[in-house]
Design a protein around this motif. Structure first.
Motif, PDB file in Angstrom:
ATOM      1  N   SER A  86      62.433  59.754  43.777  1.00 51.94           N
ATOM      2  CA  SER A  86      63.538  60.716  43.712  1.00 51.94           C
ATOM      3  C   SER A  86      63.398  61.747  42.609  1.00 51.94           C
ATOM      4  O   SER A  86      63.902  62.865  42.762  1.00 51.94           O
ATOM      5  CB  SER A  86      64.869  59.965  43.531  1.00 51.94           C
ATOM      6  OG  SER A  86      65.083  59.041  44.578  1.00 51.94           O
ATOM      7  N   ILE A  87      62.730  61.420  41.506  1.00 51.53           N
ATOM      8  CA  ILE A  87      62.705  62.341  40.352  1.00 51.53           C
ATOM      9  C   ILE A  87      61.294  62.815  40.031  1.00 51.53           C
ATOM     10  O   ILE A  87      61.023  64.022  40.012  1.00 51.53           O
ATOM     11  CB  ILE A  87      63.335  61.663  39.114  1.00 51.53           C
ATOM     12  CG1 ILE A  87      64.782  61.261  39.414  1.00 51.53           C
ATOM     13  CG2 ILE A  87      63.282  62.599  37.911  1.00 51.53           C
ATOM     14  CD1 ILE A  87      65.459  60.510  38.275  1.00 51.53           C
ATOM     15  N   VAL A  88      60.382  61.887  39.790  1.00 56.45           N
ATOM     16  CA  VAL A  88      59.048  62.277  39.305  1.00 56.45           C
ATOM     17  C   VAL A  88      58.296  63.108  40.328  1.00 56.45           C
ATOM     18  O   VAL A  88      57.553  64.039  39.958  1.00 56.45           O
ATOM     19  CB  VAL A  88      58.246  61.018  38.904  1.00 56.45           C
ATOM     20  CG1 VAL A  88      56.827  61.387  38.497  1.00 56.45           C
ATOM     21  CG2 VAL A  88      58.938  60.289  37.770  1.00 56.45           C
ATOM     22  N   LEU A  89      58.447  62.828  41.604  1.00 53.50           N
ATOM     23  CA  LEU A  89      57.750  63.603  42.630  1.00 53.50           C
ATOM     24  C   LEU A  89      58.142  65.079  42.609  1.00 53.50           C
ATOM     25  O   LEU A  89      57.406  65.926  43.109  1.00 53.50           O
ATOM     26  CB  LEU A  89      58.011  63.017  44.021  1.00 53.50           C
ATOM     27  CG  LEU A  89      57.219  61.765  44.403  1.00 53.50           C
ATOM     28  CD1 LEU A  89      57.584  61.302  45.801  1.00 53.50           C
ATOM     29  CD2 LEU A  89      55.717  62.023  44.310  1.00 53.50           C
ATOM     30  N   LYS A  90      59.299  65.401  42.036  1.00 52.19           N
ATOM     31  CA  LYS A  90      59.717  66.796  41.945  1.00 52.19           C
ATOM     32  C   LYS A  90      58.981  67.546  40.841  1.00 52.19           C
ATOM     33  O   LYS A  90      59.052  68.774  40.787  1.00 52.19           O
ATOM     34  CB  LYS A  90      61.228  66.871  41.688  1.00 52.19           C
ATOM     35  CG  LYS A  90      62.079  66.322  42.818  1.00 52.19           C
ATOM     36  CD  LYS A  90      63.553  66.430  42.490  1.00 52.19           C
ATOM     37  CE  LYS A  90      64.414  65.868  43.614  1.00 52.19           C
ATOM     38  NZ  LYS A  90      65.865  65.951  43.290  1.00 52.19           N
ATOM     39  N   ALA A  91      58.302  66.832  39.966  1.00 54.99           N
ATOM     40  CA  ALA A  91      57.613  67.459  38.834  1.00 54.99           C
ATOM     41  C   ALA A  91      56.160  67.735  39.161  1.00 54.99           C
ATOM     42  O   ALA A  91      55.295  67.680  38.279  1.00 54.99           O
ATOM     43  CB  ALA A  91      57.716  66.564  37.601  1.00 54.99           C
ATOM     44  N   ASP A  92      55.848  68.047  40.401  1.00 54.11           N
ATOM     45  CA  ASP A  92      54.464  68.326  40.768  1.00 54.11           C
ATOM     46  C   ASP A  92      54.039  69.678  40.205  1.00 54.11           C
ATOM     47  O   ASP A  92      54.860  70.576  39.995  1.00 54.11           O
ATOM     48  CB  ASP A  92      54.315  68.330  42.284  1.00 54.11           C
ATOM     49  CG  ASP A  92      55.102  69.448  42.934  1.00 54.11           C
ATOM     50  OD1 ASP A  92      54.497  70.291  43.600  1.00 54.11           O
ATOM     51  OD2 ASP A  92      56.340  69.479  42.755  1.00 54.11           O
ATOM     52  N   ASP A  93      52.765  69.803  39.954  1.00 53.58           N
ATOM     53  CA  ASP A  93      52.196  71.059  39.469  1.00 53.58           C
ATOM     54  C   ASP A  93      51.510  71.757  40.627  1.00 53.58           C
ATOM     55  O   ASP A  93      50.314  71.617  40.845  1.00 53.58           O
ATOM     56  CB  ASP A  93      51.206  70.777  38.339  1.00 53.58           C
ATOM     57  CG  ASP A  93      50.734  72.044  37.655  1.00 53.58           C
ATOM     58  OD1 ASP A  93      51.329  73.109  37.892  1.00 53.58           O
ATOM     59  OD2 ASP A  93      49.778  71.974  36.869  1.00 53.58           O
ATOM     60  N   LYS A  94      52.316  72.495  41.401  1.00 49.70           N
ATOM     61  CA  LYS A  94      51.825  73.213  42.584  1.00 49.70           C
ATOM     62  C   LYS A  94      51.118  72.264  43.545  1.00 49.70           C
ATOM     63  O   LYS A  94      50.030  72.537  44.055  1.00 49.70           O
ATOM     64  CB  LYS A  94      50.891  74.345  42.180  1.00 49.70           C
ATOM     65  CG  LYS A  94      51.566  75.420  41.344  1.00 49.70           C
ATOM     66  CD  LYS A  94      50.610  76.545  41.007  1.00 49.70           C
ATOM     67  CE  LYS A  94      51.305  77.617  40.166  1.00 49.70           C
ATOM     68  NZ  LYS A  94      50.390  78.715  39.809  1.00 49.70           N
ATOM     69  N   GLY A  95      51.755  71.143  43.791  1.00 50.16           N
ATOM     70  CA  GLY A  95      51.220  70.175  44.740  1.00 50.16           C
ATOM     71  C   GLY A  95      50.345  69.108  44.136  1.00 50.16           C
ATOM     72  O   GLY A  95      49.923  68.188  44.847  1.00 50.16           O
ATOM     73  N   GLU A  96      50.067  69.165  42.838  1.00 52.93           N
ATOM     74  CA  GLU A  96      49.232  68.170  42.172  1.00 52.93           C
ATOM     75  C   GLU A  96      50.102  67.259  41.319  1.00 52.93           C
ATOM     76  O   GLU A  96      51.094  67.692  40.735  1.00 52.93           O
ATOM     77  CB  GLU A  96      48.173  68.838  41.296  1.00 52.93           C
ATOM     78  CG  GLU A  96      47.119  69.578  42.071  1.00 52.93           C
ATOM     79  CD  GLU A  96      46.259  68.664  42.925  1.00 52.93           C
ATOM     80  OE1 GLU A  96      46.007  67.520  42.492  1.00 52.93           O
ATOM     81  OE2 GLU A  96      45.843  69.087  44.014  1.00 52.93           O
ATOM     82  N   GLY A  97      49.721  65.995  41.250  1.00 57.19           N
ATOM     83  CA  GLY A  97      50.461  65.026  40.461  1.00 57.19           C
ATOM     84  C   GLY A  97      49.561  64.288  39.500  1.00 57.19           C
ATOM     85  O   GLY A  97      48.353  64.506  39.449  1.00 57.19           O
ATOM     86  N   GLY A  98      50.160  63.409  38.709  1.00 59.98           N
ATOM     87  CA  GLY A  98      49.405  62.642  37.741  1.00 59.98           C
ATOM     88  C   GLY A  98      49.744  63.028  36.314  1.00 59.98           C
ATOM     89  O   GLY A  98      50.505  63.972  36.052  1.00 59.98           O
ATOM     90  N   THR A  99      49.161  62.291  35.400  1.00 59.19           N
ATOM     91  CA  THR A  99      49.458  62.499  33.983  1.00 59.19           C
ATOM     92  C   THR A  99      49.075  63.895  33.523  1.00 59.19           C
ATOM     93  O   THR A  99      49.841  64.566  32.819  1.00 59.19           O
ATOM     94  CB  THR A  99      48.707  61.447  33.146  1.00 59.19           C
ATOM     95  OG1 THR A  99      49.039  60.132  33.615  1.00 59.19           O
ATOM     96  CG2 THR A  99      49.092  61.553  31.686  1.00 59.19           C
TER      97      THR A  99
END
Length: 779
Positions: A86-99
């Motif tokens: 619900s929350i972290v998936l919204k913090a993607d960097d233009k479709g990229e995820g991870g630390t």
């Protein structure tokens, strides 16, 4: 004459929109199917070892089992569902995820990046618009070097935890299923064959499949995990109705408070096993580049989460009614007899092997990001998909993970000990994400500081409790994670430290542009035909290795191009913003600078026609330099004029300064100076290579000034004469009297540099055209 199609009527446009939407939903459904086999394998196979790693003596009564089930339910709900889905998936960097995706967002919004970068490039790429209410908070972080180093350390620490999880989870999954099968009285023959060598064979097969790519692996593994999810869901429903229907009511948080009220040392240790139920949640975010946000969220909410709740409920119902049975806390004991047992024996080893795919895929994404930001030694990255850039495969890392995972499997032979180490890796990675996310909420999303603090306190407190429980088991197996952490963190920090020191040495020893203009006539420097590509990390002045070269050998090509690669804290850089072109010195010298900007998910250096792109960009720069002088900015300290080439808003559509001819396929030669059609008189054994030639447009006399036309013709002539490539080889040497830490980091860096791959730009350069100039960097 061809008849033109009639214009679209409104009904046709509506139909086309429906077709496009239908196509999009089909793609989402297809991705959702692949996700089951890649992202959610670890979450789906966690029931094999969550209760199984608990001390059977601590499960003394039904109330304890109910309290543990309530803890599992709320842990799965709070961390996996609420935090990540619900929350972290919204913090993607233009479709990229991870630390590193979170770290790159902070680099662009708070200027905390410690990586060498070009100031002008950052000004063009980064958005400077900020609200006044958040400027003070940003200034505090921007001015504090301690914060900068702390954030970089957190990013590297989270990456190390992801790599450690990729080593431990494959070793944990198969032994857990093997122990579950062995705990059942199936047959002695089956026990004899299901041994450690069999587990090693399964692991080797799993890692050998990685070169197939995420898409093929998803299609291969998705049916296995889907069948496994269906199986454990049906078994969970059966156990609920057969043993204890009222188990559903035990999800009440009242049982969590009861567990806390009677808290003691033994119950504290049980939390280290409970955290395994959310193992793989971090992969939901880290694997975001391989899939889409919508497909990951829909699959988890609609399929994975409800099935896992039913499975754990059924397992808890069985345990609460069979506390006196043998191995009552193992998942295999809750399976109904007869046909279901045989299905479990077949599905469990397959599902357990697939279950570690999420962590392996996540480690590829994390290492790719570290590699692009100069925090990991150079390794080969293979892009396995032409449509989804995030789907990659790294052979060197894959085989290293396989060796380490086999070492864990052979050495420990106990899923409880491996589970302790895996639990510590999972919770440490989650704590890093929580810490970085709290800053994202405040600095990037520009929410109130109270919202950021609430996120940090709520999720951070829950995860800190689990961390304390995992730390109690360091001596029982979790110490291996500390060994992996020390190894990977040392490699990353040493590589980052060595890269920064080499860049600082180049900056301190560079010579000004005026040196080349003023000194070259006195040295009697000759200009030879052709183009000289000088690859350097600095973006202003002349690199020290090139000045050293022309001082000892006073000659260089009629056209010089200083090429610099600059990694930006973004996943992708568009073609219109990739090349930054400028001029060095007077026009008569024909010396240009090209800054190639790329994101941490771009693979610009792998393109075979990279040289042609640079030539066309310089031709475009020459054509617009005089006409569009207002778009030229002072980009460096030497007042070199730089233009972003390829941006339509800058060039006003004039991007046809050089017109490429059809690709010529001729014989491969050692020196690229011969590109005219030459027959292959030595047979067909030599490899063919394509070479793009350029010409001016037909109407160039009408649209170009004579001086521009002459400079473009000189560029074409230099291109026809051939190219040479200059690379600087800097060797780090530690100054006498330096401390042990500096010596150790440089020693590790030099070892990694000798054993890693060559710079990507040098991989496709003919050896006869490559000139390497060595320099000794004393630090």
């Amino acid at each position: 004459m061809m008849d033109l199609p009639p214009p679209l009527c409104p009904d046709d446009e509506i139909f086309r929109e429906k077709v496009q939407k239908k196509k999009t939903w089909k793609q989402e459904i297809l991705l959702s199917f692949q996700i089951v086999g890649v992202v959610y394998g670890q979450l789906s196979t966690a029931p094999l070892y969550v209760f199984g790693t608990m001390d059977a003596g601590a499960l003394a009564s039904e109330e304890v089992v109910y309290e543990l089930f309530s803890f599992i339910f709320w842990t799965l709900t709070i961390i996996s569902l609420l935090k990540y889905a619900s929350i972290v998936l919204k913090a993607d960097d233009k479709g990229e995820g991870g630390t590193f995706a979170l770290y790159s967002l902070l680099c662009r919004n708070a200027k905390v990046c410690l990586l060498p970068s070009d100031r002008s490039a950052n000004q063009i790429m980064n958005c400077e618009g900020r609200t006044p209410s958040k400027i003070r908070a940003r200034r505090v972080i921007e001015k504090s070097k301690i914060c900068h180093y702390l954030l970089l350390f957190l990013a590297l620490f989270g990456s190390c935890m992801a790599i450690g999880d990729a080593v431990l989870t494959p070793a944990l999954s198969d032994p857990s299923s093997r122990r579950a099968r062995e705990s059942d009285t199936v047959s002695n023959a089956l026990r004899r064959y299901v041994t450690v060598p069999a587990a090693c064979v399964i692991l080797v097969g799993l890692f050998m499949l990685q070169n197939c790519g995420t898409r093929k692996i998803g299609f291969m593994f998705a049916p296995i995990i889907s069948a496994w999810l269906l199986f454990i869901g049906v078994v969970g429903i059966y156990d609920i109705f057969h043993w204890d229907v009222k188990i559903i009511y035990k999800i009440s948080p009242v049982y969590v408070f009861k567990f806390i009220r009677n808290f003691n040392y033994h119950r504290w240790k049980l939390l280290g096993s409970i955290i395994l139920c959310v193992g793989g949640s971090e992969a939901m975010f880290a694997d975001l580049g391989h899939f889409s946000k919508k497909s990951i969220k829909i699959t988890f909410i609609c399929l994975i989460y409800p099935i896992l709740v039913l499975c754990y409920a059924g397992q808890a119902a069985y345990i609460s009614r069979n506390l006196g049975a043998r191995d009552f806390n193992h998942f295999s004991q809750s399976i109904p007899r007869h046909y279901c047992k045989h299905v479990f024996i077949i599905l469990s080893p397959l599902a357990s092997a697939v279950g570690s795919q999420a962590t392996i895929t996540a480690s590829f994404s994390i290492i790719k990001q570290c590699l692009a930001l100069n925090c990991f030694p150079r390794v080969k990255v293979i892009h396995t998909s032409k449509t989804i850039h995030g789907q990659i495969y790294i052979p060197d890392v894959n085989w290293l993970l396989m060796i380490l995972s086999l070492t864990v499997t052979i050495s420990f032979r106990d899923m409880v000990k491996i589970g302790y180490a895996a639990g510590l890796a999972i919770i440490c990675g989650m704590l890093v994400t929580t810490s970085l996310m709290s800053l994202i909420i405040s600095l990037c999303w520009e929410k109130n500081l109270s919202v950021s603090a609430c996120f940090l306190l709520c999720f951070g407190f829950v995860e800190a409790v689990y961390l304390s429980a995992c730390l109690l088991q360091i001596h029982k197996g979790a110490w291996y994670l500390l060994v992996l952490l020390t190894m990977t963190m040392t490699i990353m920090l040493s590589w980052h430290y060595g890269t920064v020191k080499k860049y600082e040495f180049d900056m301190q020893n560079k010579v000004s542009t005026e040196w080349l203009v003023d000194v070259s006539p006195g040295l009697g420097i000759a200009r030879v035909p052709g183009i000289g590509f000088i690859y350097t990390d600095i973006v202003a002045g002349i690199p020290a290795f090139f000045s050293h070269f022309i001082t000892n050998l006073p000659a260089f090509h009629q056209v010089l191009i200083m090429v610099s690669f600059k990694s930006m804290p973004v996943p992708y850089v568009s073609e219109g913003e990739r090349y930054l072109i400028g001029r060095i010195g007077p026009k008569d010298y024909k010396i240009y600078r090209c800054i190639v900007r790329y994101g941490y998910c771009d693979h610009i250096r792998d393109t075979g026609d990279f040289e042609e792109h640079i030539i066309r960009s310089i031709g475009e720069f020459i054509s617009i330099e005089e006409r569009d002088i207002e778009s030229v900015d002072a980009a460096t300290a030497t007042n070199e004029r730089m233009i972003v080439v390829g941006n339509s808003s800058t060039t006003h559509g004039h991007n046809n300064a050089l017109v490429p001819l059809d690709a010529y396929e001729g014989p491969a030669v050692n020196n690229e100076s011969q590109i005219s059609p030459v027959p292959d008189t030595e047979g067909t054994s030599k490899k063919k290579r394509k070479k793009v030639r350029f010409m001016l447009p037909v109407n160039s006399p009408k649209i170009m000034q004579p001086c521009v036309r002459k400079e473009l013709l000189d560029l074409i002539d230099a291109r026809e004469s051939g190219s040479a490539y200059f690379l600087g080889q800097s060797h780090l040497v530690v100054r006498d009297g330096s401390n042990f830490l500096k010596r150790f980091l440089i020693m590790v860096y030099r070892f990694s540099e000798k054993n890693c791959r060559e710079p990507p730009v040098a991989l496709k350069i003919p050896h006869a055209a490559l000139v390497e100039v060595g320099m000794v960097c004393t630090i």
